[in-house]
Design a protein around this motif. Structure first.
Motif, short mmCIF file in Angstrom:
data_model
loop_
_atom_site.label_atom_id
_atom_site.label_comp_id
_atom_site.label_asym_id
_atom_site.label_seq_id
_atom_site.Cartn_x
_atom_site.Cartn_y
_atom_site.Cartn_z
N LEU A 55 10.47 0.23 -3.11
CA LEU A 55 10.49 -1.13 -2.56
C LEU A 55 10.79 -2.16 -3.64
O LEU A 55 11.57 -3.09 -3.43
N ALA A 56 10.19 -1.98 -4.80
CA ALA A 56 10.41 -2.93 -5.89
C ALA A 56 11.85 -2.89 -6.40
O ALA A 56 12.38 -3.92 -6.84
N THR A 57 12.50 -1.75 -6.33
CA THR A 57 13.90 -1.65 -6.73
C THR A 57 14.76 -2.51 -5.82
O THR A 57 15.65 -3.22 -6.29
N ILE A 58 14.49 -2.45 -4.54
CA ILE A 58 15.25 -3.28 -3.59
C ILE A 58 15.04 -4.75 -3.92
O ILE A 58 16.01 -5.52 -4.01
N ILE A 59 13.80 -5.15 -4.13
CA ILE A 59 13.50 -6.56 -4.43
C ILE A 59 14.14 -6.98 -5.75
O ILE A 59 14.69 -8.07 -5.87
N ALA A 60 14.08 -6.11 -6.76
CA ALA A 60 14.70 -6.42 -8.05
C ALA A 60 16.20 -6.65 -7.90
O ALA A 60 16.75 -7.62 -8.42
N LYS A 61 16.86 -5.77 -7.17
CA LYS A 61 18.31 -5.89 -7.01
C LYS A 61 18.69 -7.12 -6.20
O LYS A 61 19.67 -7.79 -6.51
N VAL A 62 17.91 -7.44 -5.18
CA VAL A 62 18.17 -8.64 -4.40
C VAL A 62 18.03 -9.89 -5.26
O VAL A 62 18.72 -10.88 -5.06
N GLY B 71 18.77 -10.09 -8.43
CA GLY B 71 19.75 -10.13 -9.50
C GLY B 71 19.45 -9.30 -10.73
O GLY B 71 20.14 -9.44 -11.74
N ILE B 72 18.47 -8.43 -10.68
CA ILE B 72 18.21 -7.55 -11.83
C ILE B 72 19.23 -6.42 -11.78
O ILE B 72 19.29 -5.66 -10.82
N LYS B 73 20.03 -6.34 -12.80
CA LYS B 73 21.10 -5.34 -12.88
C LYS B 73 20.65 -4.14 -13.72
O LYS B 73 19.68 -4.22 -14.47
N ASN B 74 21.38 -3.07 -13.62
CA ASN B 74 21.15 -1.86 -14.43
C ASN B 74 19.72 -1.36 -14.32
O ASN B 74 19.09 -1.01 -15.32
N CYS B 75 19.19 -1.34 -13.11
CA CYS B 75 17.84 -0.81 -12.94
C CYS B 75 17.89 0.40 -12.02
O CYS B 75 18.78 0.51 -11.18
N TYR B 76 16.95 1.30 -12.25
CA TYR B 76 16.88 2.50 -11.42
C TYR B 76 15.46 3.05 -11.43
O TYR B 76 14.64 2.69 -12.27
N ILE B 77 15.19 3.90 -10.47
CA ILE B 77 13.88 4.54 -10.37
C ILE B 77 13.83 5.67 -11.39
O ILE B 77 14.75 6.48 -11.48
N ALA B 78 12.76 5.68 -12.16
CA ALA B 78 12.60 6.70 -13.20
C ALA B 78 11.22 7.33 -13.11
O ALA B 78 10.28 6.74 -12.59
N SER B 79 11.13 8.53 -13.63
CA SER B 79 9.88 9.28 -13.66
C SER B 79 9.35 9.32 -15.09
O SER B 79 10.11 9.51 -16.04
N LEU B 80 8.04 9.14 -15.23
CA LEU B 80 7.40 9.24 -16.54
C LEU B 80 7.21 10.71 -16.88
O LEU B 80 6.63 11.46 -16.10
N LYS B 81 7.72 11.11 -18.04
CA LYS B 81 7.63 12.50 -18.48
C LYS B 81 7.37 12.54 -19.97
O LYS B 81 7.45 11.53 -20.66
N THR B 82 7.09 13.74 -20.46
CA THR B 82 7.05 13.92 -21.91
C THR B 82 8.44 14.36 -22.34
O THR B 82 9.26 14.79 -21.51
N MET C 108 0.85 -1.17 0.00
CA MET C 108 0.00 0.00 0.00
C MET C 108 0.90 1.24 0.00
O MET C 108 1.56 1.51 0.98
N GLY C 109 0.91 1.92 -1.09
CA GLY C 109 1.72 3.12 -1.18
C GLY C 109 1.51 3.78 -2.51
O GLY C 109 0.81 3.27 -3.37
N ASN C 110 2.12 4.94 -2.67
CA ASN C 110 2.02 5.61 -3.96
C ASN C 110 3.03 5.00 -4.94
O ASN C 110 3.78 4.10 -4.59
N CYS C 111 3.04 5.50 -6.15
CA CYS C 111 3.90 4.90 -7.17
C CYS C 111 5.38 5.02 -6.82
O CYS C 111 6.16 4.10 -7.09
N GLY C 112 5.77 6.12 -6.20
CA GLY C 112 7.17 6.31 -5.82
C GLY C 112 7.61 5.34 -4.74
O GLY C 112 8.67 4.71 -4.84
N GLU C 113 6.78 5.19 -3.72
CA GLU C 113 7.09 4.24 -2.65
C GLU C 113 7.10 2.81 -3.18
O GLU C 113 7.98 2.02 -2.82
N SER C 114 6.16 2.50 -4.05
CA SER C 114 6.12 1.16 -4.66
C SER C 114 7.37 0.91 -5.49
O SER C 114 7.95 -0.19 -5.44
N ALA C 115 7.81 1.89 -6.24
CA ALA C 115 9.03 1.75 -7.06
C ALA C 115 10.26 1.58 -6.18
O ALA C 115 11.16 0.80 -6.51
#
Length: 124
Positions: free
Chosen positions: A10-17, A19-30, A1-8
């Motif tokens: 937590l998911a970044t930590i899980i992804a890195k644990v 073995g997902i490499k070269n990942c980062y938190i990004a913002s959707l923009k035009t 339960m959280g907003n998109c930033g908080e969800s991202a």
């Protein structure tokens, strides 16, 4: 339960644990730098993809853009002709999450939250 930033975050930590490499938190923009107020995990792989934990999907970048315009259009102020992009978030907090985790950090997280580790070749 959280907003998109908080969800991202937590998911970044899980992804890195896991073995997902070269990942980062990004913002959707035009491409004209209009902020659409949405954060995801961007995986800079041979074929880049995003993990959008708030909306509950993962897709290659073109597919994600298509989904934002169609099935999720009611969440974003995307105008006709807007070209979408993802920009790496850079602040003090994301700086920690966007860096590679050491083996020691990964093992500590796995020990505290073993349910977040996905065993290779095994899905329940």
């Amino acid at each position: 339960m959280g907003n998109c930033g908080e969800s991202a975050q937590l998911a970044t930590i899980i992804a890195k644990v896991n073995g997902i490499k070269n990942c980062y938190i990004a913002s959707l923009k035009t491409t004209k730098n209009k902020n659409l107020d949405h954060s995801v995990i961007y995986v800079n792989d041979k074929k880049p993809y995003i993990i959008d934990t708030w909306l509950g999907f993962a897709d290659y970048v073109p597919g994600a853009f298509s989904r934002y315009r169609s099935e999720y259009h009611n969440h974003f102020d995307i105008q006709e002709g807007d070209k979408l992009t993802f920009k790496k978030l850079k602040n003090d907090y994301t700086k920690v999450l966007n860096q590679d985790f050491s083996r020691s950090q990964i093992n500590k997280i796995k020990n505290i939250f073993p349910e977040q580790f996905i065993k290779r070749g095994y899905v329940e």
